[in-house]
Write a protein that holds these residues in place. Structure first.
Motif, PDB file in Angstrom:
ATOM      1  N   LEU A 241    -114.186  21.052 -21.424  1.00 48.10           N
ATOM      2  CA  LEU A 241    -114.850  20.542 -21.118  1.00 48.10           C
ATOM      3  C   LEU A 241    -115.210  20.726 -23.370  1.00 48.10           C
ATOM      4  N   PHE A 242    -115.560  21.636 -23.644  1.00 47.65           N
ATOM      5  CA  PHE A 242    -115.304  22.095 -25.123  1.00 47.65           C
ATOM      6  C   PHE A 242    -114.216  21.656 -25.843  1.00 47.65           C
ATOM      7  N   LEU A 243    -112.512  22.399 -24.780  1.00 43.03           N
ATOM      8  CA  LEU A 243    -111.488  21.536 -25.706  1.00 43.03           C
ATOM      9  C   LEU A 243    -111.870  20.018 -26.200  1.00 43.03           C
ATOM     10  N   ASN A 244    -112.390  19.063 -25.192  1.00 39.17           N
ATOM     11  CA  ASN A 244    -112.953  17.921 -25.258  1.00 39.17           C
ATOM     12  C   ASN A 244    -113.552  17.456 -26.441  1.00 39.17           C
ATOM     13  N   VAL A 245    -114.485  18.320 -26.138  1.00 39.55           N
ATOM     14  CA  VAL A 245    -115.849  18.183 -27.243  1.00 39.55           C
ATOM     15  C   VAL A 245    -115.290  18.414 -28.752  1.00 39.55           C
ATOM     16  N   LEU A 246    -114.195  19.918 -29.284  1.00 37.09           N
ATOM     17  CA  LEU A 246    -113.989  19.346 -30.327  1.00 37.09           C
ATOM     18  C   LEU A 246    -112.779  18.969 -30.423  1.00 37.09           C
ATOM     19  N   GLY A 247    -112.111  18.068 -29.609  1.00 38.95           N
ATOM     20  CA  GLY A 247    -111.057  16.979 -30.381  1.00 38.95           C
ATOM     21  C   GLY A 247    -111.902  15.642 -30.784  1.00 38.95           C
ATOM     22  N   TYR A 248    -113.098  15.629 -29.723  1.00 33.45           N
ATOM     23  CA  TYR A 248    -113.955  15.023 -30.286  1.00 33.45           C
ATOM     24  C   TYR A 248    -114.575  14.416 -31.847  1.00 33.45           C
ATOM     25  N   ALA A 249    -114.819  15.138 -31.990  1.00 34.36           N
ATOM     26  CA  ALA A 249    -115.422  16.058 -33.118  1.00 34.36           C
ATOM     27  C   ALA A 249    -114.016  16.208 -34.334  1.00 34.36           C
ATOM     28  N   THR A 250    -113.188  16.462 -34.188  1.00 35.75           N
ATOM     29  CA  THR A 250    -112.288  16.252 -35.193  1.00 35.75           C
ATOM     30  C   THR A 250    -112.619  14.631 -35.475  1.00 35.75           C
ATOM     31  N   ILE A 251    -112.076  13.891 -35.394  1.00 31.58           N
ATOM     32  CA  ILE A 251    -112.863  12.474 -34.883  1.00 31.58           C
ATOM     33  C   ILE A 251    -114.256  12.060 -36.151  1.00 31.58           C
ATOM     34  N   ILE A 252    -115.423  12.117 -34.980  1.00 32.25           N
ATOM     35  CA  ILE A 252    -116.879  12.297 -35.406  1.00 32.25           C
ATOM     36  C   ILE A 252    -117.534  12.255 -36.827  1.00 32.25           C
ATOM     37  N   ILE A 253    -116.718  13.618 -37.616  1.00 29.79           N
ATOM     38  CA  ILE A 253    -117.360  14.283 -38.196  1.00 29.79           C
ATOM     39  C   ILE A 253    -117.043  14.301 -39.433  1.00 29.79           C
TER      40      ILE A 253
END
Length: 435
Positions: A41-53
């Motif tokens: 889950l942490f890796l998934n959220v980290l991947g989303y953060a690379t687009i969201i931020i």
């Protein structure tokens, strides 16, 4: 003028970090961590953060420089749609949504009965098939032979979410093109909030099946009304009728009877069961946020199909980006290539999900939310029975009685709510969206 503030560099670091972690997958330590659902889950959220931020900083920049007034060029219409939208919250929603309802009122009783049977059958077939396939994909091995313990399981829940969203995006896009829709007014980036919570809720839904049985998951989703009422009481200071408290207590009693008396043969580990409960809690939280945020977006007078398109567009963007950064996208494709049965199941799972969403919209437009709720409640009960029959889940008599209590409470809620609507003035009904 500072073109690249420090916060932008922080976003760049987040873009590179998941790829670096993916390259280190050969290490035994990371391989062990990959089996921990919290790390995944942490890796998934980290991947989303690379687009969201980076997207957040771009949106802030365009708003800060007042791009709506100063912007020009070929990119101006795209940026205007994504960042600013059409702020006039007027559209053709009333015309679009009222047409089916007027047609339904003028139709004959026989024709309405046929429509109701069609809607009920479509919802049941779509979501019952979806539930059976969901459990098959997440809990059974592919490529198994007569040798015990052979075969391999598919582990990446995020890839299944992507498969569902791609087909849903295609179907909703075709509907937007083929049928008249309201003028779109919402800034596109606002769909990303509901999309992110929707991805996480879907991931939790798939992932939970690794730790709990499908009947337990269905009952937990059916009891979602309890935390919703608690949050409404604490956060929004809402008041509820006596029958709402009564049915909530019945649901709690029924779920407790099922959980405390069910056999633990398939899931003997207390830690594993606790992990499944935590993941289900995450599903309920994320799903509740999704529905509330979508209600706010409907103020822009959009249709349910437009909502479906916007949410799934960002869902595809987030999941593709995260899977590529982790290196899991091509691994999942390789698994599909090795196991044609899994490829068929994944595609059929996506078809059922997309068709089910269309049946949801059509049923609510024709017969209202009460009829839809009754059909879906029946679907949940049938899904539990099918799962126990097909996959051999052991359910004790006390657990079966608990299931009956839960669904009795759900039907009582539908009946009481319909009686309340008949005695009170009709309120304006918000469009219902389920992705």
């Amino acid at each position: 003028m500072h073109l690249f503030p420090w916060s932008v560099w922080f976003g760049v670091v987040l873009c590179v970090l998941p790829a670096a972690l993916a390259d280190a997958e050969d290490a035994s330590l990371l391989g062990d961590w990959q089996d921990v659902w919290l790390f995944r889950l942490f890796l998934n959220v980290l991947g989303y953060a690379t687009i969201i931020i980076p997207g957040y900083f771009l949106i802030s920049y365009f708003k800060r420089v007042n791009y709506l007034e100063t912007g020009r060029g070929l990119c101006f219409p795209v940026i205007k749609t994504c960042v600013f939208g059409n702020e006039s919250k007027t559209g053709l929603l009333d015309d679009v949504s009222s047409a089916p309802r007027n047609e339904a009122e003028s139709s004959s009783s026989a024709r309405q009965a046929i429509k109701l049977i069609f809607c009920a059958a479509g919802l049941q077939v779509s979501y019952l098939t979806w539930g059976i396939l969901q459990e098959r994909v997440m809990t059974r091995s592919y490529g198994a032979t007569e040798v015990e313990g052979s075969g391999e399981r598919f582990k990446d829940s995020q890839f299944l979410v992507l498969m569902n969203r791609i087909l849903a995006l295609t179907v909703s896009g075709l509907c937007c093109i083929m049928f008249k829709q309201p003028r779109h007014g919402a800034p596109m980036y606002k769909y990303s909030f509901a999309s992110l919570s929707n991805i996480l809720s879907s991931w939790c839904q798939y992932e939970a099946l690794k730790y709990i049985s499908f009947p337990t998951q269905v009952l937990a989703k059916a009891s979602k009304v309890i935390p919703v009422m608690l949050m409404g009481k604490i956060v929004s200071r809402k008041s509820y009728e006596y029958w709402e408290y009564f049915t909530a207590v019945l649901i709690s009693v029924g779920v407790s009877m099922f959980l405390l008396s069910s056999s633990t043969n398939n899931h003997p580990s207390t830690v594993t069961t606790f992990s499944g409960i935590i993941i289900l809690g995450g599903y309920i939280v994320f799903d509740s946020f999704t529905s509330n945020w979508q209600d706010n977006l409907f103020k822009y007078k959009m249709s349910s199909v437009q909502m479906m398109f916007g949410v799934n567009l960002f869902s595809c963007l987030f999941t593709v980006g995260s899977l590529l950064e982790q290196g899991a996208f091509f691994d999942s494709l390789a698994f599909m290539a090795r196991h044609s049965e899994f490829a068929f199941h994944a595609v059929l799972l996506s078809v059922c999900s997309a068709c089910g969403q269309l049946f949801i919209f059509y049923t609510i437009a024709q017969f209202g939310a009460a009829i839809f709720t009754i059909i879906m409640t029946l679907r949940q009960a049938i899904a539990i029975l099918l799962s126990c029959f097909i996959y051999g889940h052991a359910v004790t008599m006390v657990a079966g009685f608990g299931v009956a209590v839960v669904f009795l409470a759900l039907f009582l809620r539908v009946y009481a709510r319909s009686r309340m609507k008949k005695t009170s003035k009709p309120a304006k009904q918000m469009p219902v969206q389920k992705v």
